[in-house]
Design a protein around this motif. Structure first.
Motif, short mmCIF file in Angstrom:
data_model
loop_
_atom_site.label_atom_id
_atom_site.label_comp_id
_atom_site.label_asym_id
_atom_site.label_seq_id
_atom_site.Cartn_x
_atom_site.Cartn_y
_atom_site.Cartn_z
N PHE A 2 0.83 -1.19 0.00
CA PHE A 2 0.00 0.00 0.00
C PHE A 2 0.87 1.25 0.00
O PHE A 2 2.04 1.20 0.31
CB PHE A 2 -0.97 0.00 1.19
CG PHE A 2 -0.32 0.06 2.54
CD1 PHE A 2 -0.21 1.28 3.20
CD2 PHE A 2 0.15 -1.07 3.16
CE1 PHE A 2 0.38 1.35 4.44
CE2 PHE A 2 0.73 -1.01 4.42
CZ PHE A 2 0.84 0.20 5.06
N LEU A 3 0.25 2.36 -0.36
CA LEU A 3 0.93 3.65 -0.40
C LEU A 3 0.48 4.48 0.79
O LEU A 3 -0.68 4.41 1.20
CB LEU A 3 0.58 4.40 -1.68
CG LEU A 3 0.96 3.71 -2.98
CD1 LEU A 3 0.33 4.43 -4.15
CD2 LEU A 3 2.46 3.68 -3.13
N SER A 4 1.37 5.31 1.31
CA SER A 4 1.01 6.16 2.44
C SER A 4 1.99 7.32 2.54
O SER A 4 3.08 7.28 2.00
CB SER A 4 1.09 5.32 3.72
OG SER A 4 0.90 6.14 4.85
N GLU A 5 1.56 8.36 3.25
CA GLU A 5 2.47 9.45 3.59
C GLU A 5 3.16 9.19 4.93
O GLU A 5 3.94 9.99 5.39
CB GLU A 5 1.71 10.78 3.64
CG GLU A 5 1.25 11.23 2.28
CD GLU A 5 0.54 12.56 2.30
OE1 GLU A 5 0.18 13.04 3.39
OE2 GLU A 5 0.34 13.13 1.22
N LEU A 6 2.87 8.07 5.58
CA LEU A 6 3.51 7.71 6.84
C LEU A 6 4.94 7.26 6.58
O LEU A 6 5.19 6.65 5.54
CB LEU A 6 2.74 6.58 7.53
CG LEU A 6 1.34 6.93 7.98
CD1 LEU A 6 0.64 5.67 8.45
CD2 LEU A 6 1.35 7.98 9.05
N VAL A 41 1.16 7.13 -9.33
CA VAL A 41 1.48 5.73 -9.08
C VAL A 41 0.41 4.86 -9.74
O VAL A 41 -0.78 5.05 -9.52
CB VAL A 41 1.55 5.42 -7.58
CG1 VAL A 41 1.89 3.96 -7.35
CG2 VAL A 41 2.55 6.32 -6.89
N GLU A 42 0.86 3.91 -10.56
CA GLU A 42 -0.07 3.04 -11.27
C GLU A 42 0.37 1.59 -11.12
O GLU A 42 1.53 1.25 -11.36
CB GLU A 42 -0.07 3.42 -12.75
CG GLU A 42 -0.98 2.60 -13.61
CD GLU A 42 -0.90 3.00 -15.08
OE1 GLU A 42 -1.46 2.28 -15.89
OE2 GLU A 42 -0.24 4.02 -15.40
N PHE A 43 -0.55 0.72 -10.70
CA PHE A 43 -0.30 -0.70 -10.59
C PHE A 43 -0.43 -1.30 -11.99
O PHE A 43 -1.49 -1.19 -12.62
CB PHE A 43 -1.29 -1.34 -9.62
CG PHE A 43 -1.23 -2.84 -9.58
CD1 PHE A 43 -0.15 -3.48 -8.99
CD2 PHE A 43 -2.24 -3.61 -10.13
CE1 PHE A 43 -0.08 -4.86 -8.95
CE2 PHE A 43 -2.18 -4.99 -10.10
CZ PHE A 43 -1.10 -5.61 -9.50
N LYS A 52 4.58 -5.19 -10.73
CA LYS A 52 5.05 -4.07 -11.57
C LYS A 52 4.23 -2.83 -11.26
O LYS A 52 3.00 -2.87 -11.24
CB LYS A 52 4.90 -4.43 -13.04
CG LYS A 52 5.73 -5.61 -13.45
CD LYS A 52 5.49 -5.97 -14.90
CE LYS A 52 6.27 -7.22 -15.25
NZ LYS A 52 6.02 -7.64 -16.63
N ILE A 53 4.93 -1.72 -11.02
CA ILE A 53 4.27 -0.44 -10.81
C ILE A 53 4.96 0.62 -11.66
O ILE A 53 6.14 0.50 -11.99
CB ILE A 53 4.25 0.00 -9.33
CG1 ILE A 53 5.66 0.18 -8.78
CG2 ILE A 53 3.44 -0.95 -8.47
CD1 ILE A 53 5.70 0.82 -7.41
N LYS A 54 4.21 1.64 -12.00
CA LYS A 54 4.74 2.79 -12.72
C LYS A 54 4.60 4.00 -11.81
O LYS A 54 3.53 4.23 -11.24
CB LYS A 54 3.97 3.01 -14.02
CG LYS A 54 4.46 4.18 -14.82
CD LYS A 54 3.65 4.37 -16.09
CE LYS A 54 4.13 5.60 -16.84
NZ LYS A 54 3.23 5.97 -17.92
#
Length: 68
Positions: A2-6, A41-43, A52-54
């Motif tokens: 997952f993505l986060s600002e933490l 951010v793209e899965f 793979k992510i962009k």
């Protein structure tokens, strides 16, 4: 994953990539993506090579590594 600002210690609000170990319930940071816009951010998908992510114009493959 997952993505986060933490952790939110930085004032720039950069975005980080994290994963959760489901067995130990530990959350670990993989990297700082050096971006501020989560829409960059793209899965892409996954296969035998990994996830793979962009991110913007850059592509990443996240490989599974087992450490005992």
């Amino acid at each position: 994953m997952f993505l986060s600002e933490l952790p939110y210690f930085k004032k720039d609000g950069s975005i980080h990539l994290w994963y959760i170990d489901l067995k130990s319930k530990q959350i670990k940071r993989i990297t700082d993506l050096n971006i501020k816009d989560i829409n960059l951010v793209e899965f892409i998908g996954y296969d035998e090579n990994g996830v793979k992510i962009k991110v913007g114009n850059d592509y990443y493959i996240l490989k599974k590594i087992i450490i005992n």
